[in-house]
Design a protein around this motif. Sequence first.
Motif, PDB file in Angstrom:
ATOM      1  N   GLN A   6       0.783  -1.213  -0.051  1.00  0.00           N
ATOM      2  CA  GLN A   6       0.017   0.103  -0.005  1.00  0.00           C
ATOM      3  C   GLN A   6       0.901   1.502  -0.356  1.00  0.00           C
ATOM      4  O   GLN A   6       1.845   1.305   0.460  1.00  0.00           O
ATOM      5  N   ARG A   7       0.415   2.451  -0.259  1.00  0.00           N
ATOM      6  CA  ARG A   7       0.770   3.455  -0.119  1.00  0.00           C
ATOM      7  C   ARG A   7       0.655   5.025   0.720  1.00  0.00           C
ATOM      8  O   ARG A   7      -1.138   4.297   1.298  1.00  0.00           O
ATOM      9  N   TYR A   8       0.505   5.284   1.086  1.00  0.00           N
ATOM     10  CA  TYR A   8       0.356   6.337   2.351  1.00  0.00           C
ATOM     11  C   TYR A   8       1.361   7.153   2.164  1.00  0.00           C
ATOM     12  O   TYR A   8       2.288   7.803   1.961  1.00  0.00           O
ATOM     13  N   THR A   9       0.260   8.732   2.319  1.00  0.00           N
ATOM     14  CA  THR A   9       0.754  10.098   2.035  1.00  0.00           C
ATOM     15  C   THR A   9       0.720  10.597   3.108  1.00  0.00           C
ATOM     16  O   THR A   9      -0.057  10.470   4.436  1.00  0.00           O
ATOM     17  N   ARG A  11       0.875  13.071   6.889  1.00  0.00           N
ATOM     18  CA  ARG A  11      -0.105  14.184   7.283  1.00  0.00           C
ATOM     19  C   ARG A  11       0.409  14.493   8.787  1.00  0.00           C
ATOM     20  O   ARG A  11       1.348  14.520   8.880  1.00  0.00           O
ATOM     21  N   ASP A  14       1.861  13.419  12.054  1.00  0.00           N
ATOM     22  CA  ASP A  14       2.564  11.737  11.429  1.00  0.00           C
ATOM     23  C   ASP A  14       3.150  12.089  12.357  1.00  0.00           C
ATOM     24  O   ASP A  14       4.647  12.851  11.537  1.00  0.00           O
ATOM     25  N   ILE A  19       2.421   6.135  11.852  1.00  0.00           N
ATOM     26  CA  ILE A  19       2.196   5.170  10.702  1.00  0.00           C
ATOM     27  C   ILE A  19       2.037   3.100  11.297  1.00  0.00           C
ATOM     28  O   ILE A  19       1.689   2.942  10.740  1.00  0.00           O
ATOM     29  N   ARG A  22      -0.600   2.092  12.789  1.00  0.00           N
ATOM     30  CA  ARG A  22      -1.359   2.635  12.275  1.00  0.00           C
ATOM     31  C   ARG A  22      -1.629   1.251  11.592  1.00  0.00           C
ATOM     32  O   ARG A  22      -2.915   0.643  11.464  1.00  0.00           O
ATOM     33  N   PHE A  23      -0.388   0.403  10.940  1.00  0.00           N
ATOM     34  CA  PHE A  23      -0.866  -0.556  10.253  1.00  0.00           C
ATOM     35  C   PHE A  23       0.170  -1.140  10.546  1.00  0.00           C
ATOM     36  O   PHE A  23      -0.013  -3.072   9.946  1.00  0.00           O
ATOM     37  N   GLU A  53       5.267   9.978  -0.139  1.00  0.00           N
ATOM     38  CA  GLU A  53       4.669   8.712  -0.588  1.00  0.00           C
ATOM     39  C   GLU A  53       5.077   7.842  -0.093  1.00  0.00           C
ATOM     40  O   GLU A  53       6.658   7.219  -0.347  1.00  0.00           O
ATOM     41  N   GLU A  55       5.777   3.813   0.883  1.00  0.00           N
ATOM     42  CA  GLU A  55       5.531   2.384   1.051  1.00  0.00           C
ATOM     43  C   GLU A  55       5.354   1.424   2.078  1.00  0.00           C
ATOM     44  O   GLU A  55       5.989   1.603   2.993  1.00  0.00           O
ATOM     45  N   ILE A  56       4.030   1.105   2.300  1.00  0.00           N
ATOM     46  CA  ILE A  56       3.973   0.493   4.080  1.00  0.00           C
ATOM     47  C   ILE A  56       3.281  -1.261   3.261  1.00  0.00           C
ATOM     48  O   ILE A  56       3.309  -1.928   2.319  1.00  0.00           O
TER      49      ILE A  56
END
Length: 451
Positions: A6-9, A11, A14, A19, A22-23, A53, A55-56
Amino acid sequence: MPQPSQRYTVRRGDTLGRIAARFEISVGALVDANAATYPSLRTNPGFVQIGWELEIPTEGGPNDGILFVGMNPGAVVEHRALVRTGADVVPVLDSPEGDDRLRVAGVVHDLSTEEGALGFARTLALPPDQTAAIARVLEGTPPDARDELGRIAEVWAEAEKGRSIPARLVLSGHSVGAGVWGDENGTLTLDALGDLATAMPRAARAIEDVHVAGCYSGGRYALLRVQAIFPHVATIWAYAGSAPGAESGATIHETLWERATRGRAETIDRSIAEDTRKGESVVVWSRVTGLDDGNAARPLESLRIDLAYFEPLQALYDSGDLVVDDPYSGQLRDYYDALQALLAHPDVPADERAVLSARRDHTVRLLYYGRTVAPRFAAHHAAVIRDGYRSLGLPAVDYRVLSRRDALAQIEAFSNRARAAGAPEAAVVLADLLERGLRDLDPAVIPDGWV
């Protein structure tokens, strides 16, 4: 198969820690996945910039790999059958280095010692606090199961580092519902597995499908424990009564389970085991459909009444007045099944459960007293038995061939002489061993591996 990343921006507000939480991945895994794009993460992981951006990584993501843990010698047959399905199977079998010993990079670690357990845990290359926690778990594991648990820890360590591990788990061996054990091997308890899962939480969250190939492993209480150990588990396959052995149907059931849990399985149907040996004993659970053992749930009091009906018989078998002709059938087996049915109920109070568990452990040793318990006790303690009788000027008794009733009479006669004033130490030692072992069937003297 592993899921795509997944990808995460990033904010406002953060941090890498937030982060990662969260994942449900580690900060280290997040850094490893993004350091090539944002090199400053290596030197200053406390800083992330709004708009990056990230990568998760799919830490411990779902896949069709199987971690197969086999406690019995026959487990190699089950392992080969699973390999033939085409699945990627990682085997954990009894260590060739001996009880509780593992070889890593040419060094043999004795996991029964504090030094050996810590030395092995350090080879996993995890943070110091986590390393110490894993070592403590290994030390506290029952004898001769530490090597299997250590190998599980080796596999699970990959998940703690942000990598993928087998999402399916098979636990194979003899069972009474509290774990699995093997012939002349130790017991891998659910308690020990749970303690390791607590020390390695990312690995525990990666397990999605569990198959417990052992008798009486599918009670409601046991399944709740499995769910607590593996919080993301989606399906469980286990047994309400006797399970098939490696050469008598286990491979068929495990192959059926393997097919049913490929991909991201959400449910599992026990009817796929119809018309197979011990198919009637199959219990399945899924997060979507709940438990299915083919029967309606029975009230607690009804199960207590069943047990009370068989209760007087247990004392007659214990005294040897009644004889077990077949450990797989008969009145004592009926009593044992009634015990297991009551123990399977999740609402049994803790104090009652402790009493019932002790009765269960005693009864299963009674069932196999003549077939395996007495012969293995006599062989294992042959020197102590010989020396004890010789110290009193008596010929040694061959407890391998005596009925339980005759053995109890011999133990009483010997103990009376050994307890007399001035009796030799060898006689006193043997009297205690015979009383705790063959008379009382104490699990500390009669290990699970002799059953």
